[in-house]
Motif scaffolding. Structure first.
Motif, PDB file in Angstrom:
ATOM      1  N   VAL A 165      10.714  49.696  44.157  1.00 48.13           N
ATOM      2  CA  VAL A 165      11.238  48.579  44.930  1.00 48.13           C
ATOM      3  C   VAL A 165      12.692  48.299  44.573  1.00 48.13           C
ATOM      4  O   VAL A 165      13.187  48.683  43.515  1.00 48.13           O
ATOM      5  CB  VAL A 165      10.410  47.288  44.697  1.00 48.13           C
ATOM      6  CG1 VAL A 165       8.993  47.463  45.196  1.00 48.13           C
ATOM      7  CG2 VAL A 165      10.437  46.872  43.236  1.00 48.13           C
ATOM      8  N   GLY A 186       9.914  49.961  48.732  1.00 48.04           N
ATOM      9  CA  GLY A 186       9.904  48.574  49.161  1.00 48.04           C
ATOM     10  C   GLY A 186      11.206  47.851  48.928  1.00 48.04           C
ATOM     11  O   GLY A 186      11.947  48.166  47.991  1.00 48.04           O
ATOM     12  N   GLU A 231      -0.131  36.529  45.564  1.00 45.04           N
ATOM     13  CA  GLU A 231      -0.746  37.767  45.097  1.00 45.04           C
ATOM     14  C   GLU A 231      -2.263  37.675  45.179  1.00 45.04           C
ATOM     15  O   GLU A 231      -2.930  38.583  45.679  1.00 45.04           O
ATOM     16  CB  GLU A 231      -0.297  38.081  43.672  1.00 45.04           C
ATOM     17  CG  GLU A 231      -1.117  39.121  42.941  1.00 45.04           C
ATOM     18  CD  GLU A 231      -1.004  40.530  43.501  1.00 45.04           C
ATOM     19  OE1 GLU A 231      -1.751  41.406  43.032  1.00 45.04           O
ATOM     20  OE2 GLU A 231      -0.184  40.758  44.416  1.00 45.04           O
ATOM     21  N   CYS A 237       8.536  43.773  51.595  1.00 44.45           N
ATOM     22  CA  CYS A 237       7.302  44.337  51.036  1.00 44.45           C
ATOM     23  C   CYS A 237       6.493  43.328  50.258  1.00 44.45           C
ATOM     24  O   CYS A 237       5.303  43.544  49.998  1.00 44.45           O
ATOM     25  CB  CYS A 237       7.623  45.536  50.153  1.00 44.45           C
ATOM     26  SG  CYS A 237       8.524  45.127  48.621  1.00 44.45           S
ATOM     27  N   THR A 294       4.449  41.566  47.656  1.00 37.81           N
ATOM     28  CA  THR A 294       3.759  42.030  46.457  1.00 37.81           C
ATOM     29  C   THR A 294       3.368  43.503  46.519  1.00 37.81           C
ATOM     30  O   THR A 294       2.730  44.002  45.606  1.00 37.81           O
ATOM     31  CB  THR A 294       2.498  41.192  46.208  1.00 37.81           C
ATOM     32  OG1 THR A 294       1.602  41.344  47.308  1.00 37.81           O
ATOM     33  CG2 THR A 294       2.839  39.724  46.017  1.00 37.81           C
ATOM     34  N   GLY A 295       3.741  44.174  47.601  1.00 34.29           N
ATOM     35  CA  GLY A 295       3.431  45.601  47.733  1.00 34.29           C
ATOM     36  C   GLY A 295       2.023  45.887  48.179  1.00 34.29           C
ATOM     37  O   GLY A 295       1.549  47.030  48.085  1.00 34.29           O
ATOM     38  N   THR A 296       1.347  44.889  48.709  1.00 32.19           N
ATOM     39  CA  THR A 296      -0.056  45.022  49.093  1.00 32.19           C
ATOM     40  C   THR A 296      -0.280  46.087  50.166  1.00 32.19           C
ATOM     41  O   THR A 296      -1.357  46.684  50.237  1.00 32.19           O
ATOM     42  CB  THR A 296      -0.598  43.677  49.607  1.00 32.19           C
ATOM     43  OG1 THR A 296      -0.364  42.672  48.608  1.00 32.19           O
ATOM     44  CG2 THR A 296      -2.070  43.751  49.904  1.00 32.19           C
ATOM     45  N   ALA A 347       4.913  43.739  42.978  1.00 31.24           N
ATOM     46  CA  ALA A 347       5.051  44.967  43.765  1.00 31.24           C
ATOM     47  C   ALA A 347       5.388  46.183  42.918  1.00 31.24           C
ATOM     48  O   ALA A 347       5.033  47.315  43.282  1.00 31.24           O
ATOM     49  CB  ALA A 347       6.137  44.771  44.828  1.00 31.24           C
ATOM     50  N   GLN A 391       7.898  37.926  44.005  1.00 31.09           N
ATOM     51  CA  GLN A 391       7.004  38.866  44.687  1.00 31.09           C
ATOM     52  C   GLN A 391       7.135  40.274  44.113  1.00 31.09           C
ATOM     53  O   GLN A 391       6.153  40.986  43.934  1.00 31.09           O
ATOM     54  CB  GLN A 391       7.322  38.879  46.184  1.00 31.09           C
ATOM     55  CG  GLN A 391       7.067  37.580  46.901  1.00 31.09           C
ATOM     56  CD  GLN A 391       5.611  37.395  47.294  1.00 31.09           C
ATOM     57  OE1 GLN A 391       4.747  37.268  46.440  1.00 31.09           O
ATOM     58  NE2 GLN A 391       5.362  37.391  48.575  1.00 31.09           N
ATOM     59  N   LEU A 392       8.370  40.671  43.829  1.00 26.19           N
ATOM     60  CA  LEU A 392       8.595  42.033  43.349  1.00 26.19           C
ATOM     61  C   LEU A 392       7.999  42.271  41.971  1.00 26.19           C
ATOM     62  O   LEU A 392       7.723  43.421  41.603  1.00 26.19           O
ATOM     63  CB  LEU A 392      10.093  42.348  43.349  1.00 26.19           C
ATOM     64  CG  LEU A 392      10.746  42.431  44.734  1.00 26.19           C
ATOM     65  CD1 LEU A 392      12.243  42.698  44.601  1.00 26.19           C
ATOM     66  CD2 LEU A 392      10.094  43.495  45.605  1.00 26.19           C
ATOM     67  N   ARG A 425       3.066  48.979  42.351  1.00 23.56           N
ATOM     68  CA  ARG A 425       2.473  49.610  43.525  1.00 23.56           C
ATOM     69  C   ARG A 425       3.413  50.574  44.241  1.00 23.56           C
ATOM     70  O   ARG A 425       2.950  51.464  44.950  1.00 23.56           O
ATOM     71  CB  ARG A 425       2.015  48.519  44.504  1.00 23.56           C
ATOM     72  CG  ARG A 425       0.898  47.656  43.939  1.00 23.56           C
ATOM     73  CD  ARG A 425       0.534  46.507  44.843  1.00 23.56           C
ATOM     74  NE  ARG A 425      -0.654  45.825  44.334  1.00 23.56           N
ATOM     75  CZ  ARG A 425      -0.804  44.521  44.260  1.00 23.56           C
ATOM     76  NH1 ARG A 425       0.180  43.720  44.683  1.00 23.56           N
ATOM     77  NH2 ARG A 425      -1.903  43.990  43.775  1.00 23.56           N
TER      78      ARG A 425
END
Length: 223
Positions: free
Chosen positions: A85, A68, A17, A50, A52-54, A79, A75-76, A82
């Motif tokens: 997901v 996502g 992240e 996806c 971290t959804g960056t 995310a 990671q989610l 953002r």
């Protein structure tokens, strides 16, 4: 980022992240390439792997509604603030067939052991005429086989033909030494795209002024 049978990024989610959010010029170039290929539109755009959804802001700024999917629960966690997901494997997407107008996979093709399987899923979930954007490391110049230590020269060795997972990297501080990467040669990538029922429309190579380190394309689902 990345959907594999084992979510390799879980152990590195918090580190990643910070790493990707501080991506600077590289992340700006990635996002500019995605935006250039995807274009404006409406309706859902699935961000496959996806992480971290960056990258969610890119389709959002173009009028799409980003969604996502990723296998890594770690990671989610990042995310969810953002974009909406779901946890799922990119090679078996929890999405109905022919239901999406757009999808994208960004910096993740080397995170999955079978990227052709992911492309087949893209072909399944896209509507006829739907758009798919791939943006990833350049398959000819970025990988365990490529030494960027003498940039602007890049030395490519015989490991270009090795499709197995590798943790080797000239950069000892980056992602690959932590989670590894599966190499997808250029011909494999393009052949798998066509075999998945996707018609390539446009290709892009991007660099910071030298050998390209990013490769992307726009493809459409056959009508």
């Amino acid at each position: 980022m990345g959907a594999t049978s084992t979510p390799a990024y879980d152990a590195h989610a918090d580190w990643y992240e910070g790493f990707i959010s501080g991506g600077g010029d590289y992340l700006r170039r990635v996002h500019a390439t995605v935006a250039d290929l995807l274009g404006t539109g409406a309706g859902p755009c699935l961000d496959i792997c996806c992480g971290t959804g960056t990258h969610a802001s890119v389709p959002g700024d173009l009028g799409w509604t980003p969604l996502g999917v990723d296998l890594s629960g770690g990671q989610l966690r990042h995310a969810r603030g953002r974009l909406p997901v779901a946890r799922g494997d990119a090679s078996a997407l929890p999405i109905a067939a022919a239901s999406l107008p757009a999808a994208m996979c960004v910096l993740s093709s080397t995170d999955v052991p079978d990227y052709p399987a992911v492309l087949r899923e893209v072909g399944r979930v896209l509507r006829p005429g739907g758009r798919f954007v791939h943006v990833g490391v350049h398959p000819c110049f970025v990988g365990a086989f490529a030494d960027w230590g003498r940039h602007p020269s890049v030395v490519v060795d015989e490991r270009y033909a090795d499709r197995s997972r590798s943790f080797d990297s000239w950069n000892t501080e980056g992602v690959r030494v932590r989670v590894g990467a599966w190499h997808v040669p250029l011909a494999d990538l393009l052949n798998a795209t066509v075999a998945a029922g996707l018609r390539p429309v446009r290709f892009v190579e991007a660099s910071s002024g030298g050998v390209p380190d990013l490769f992307g394309f726009l493809a459409e689902r056959h009508r």
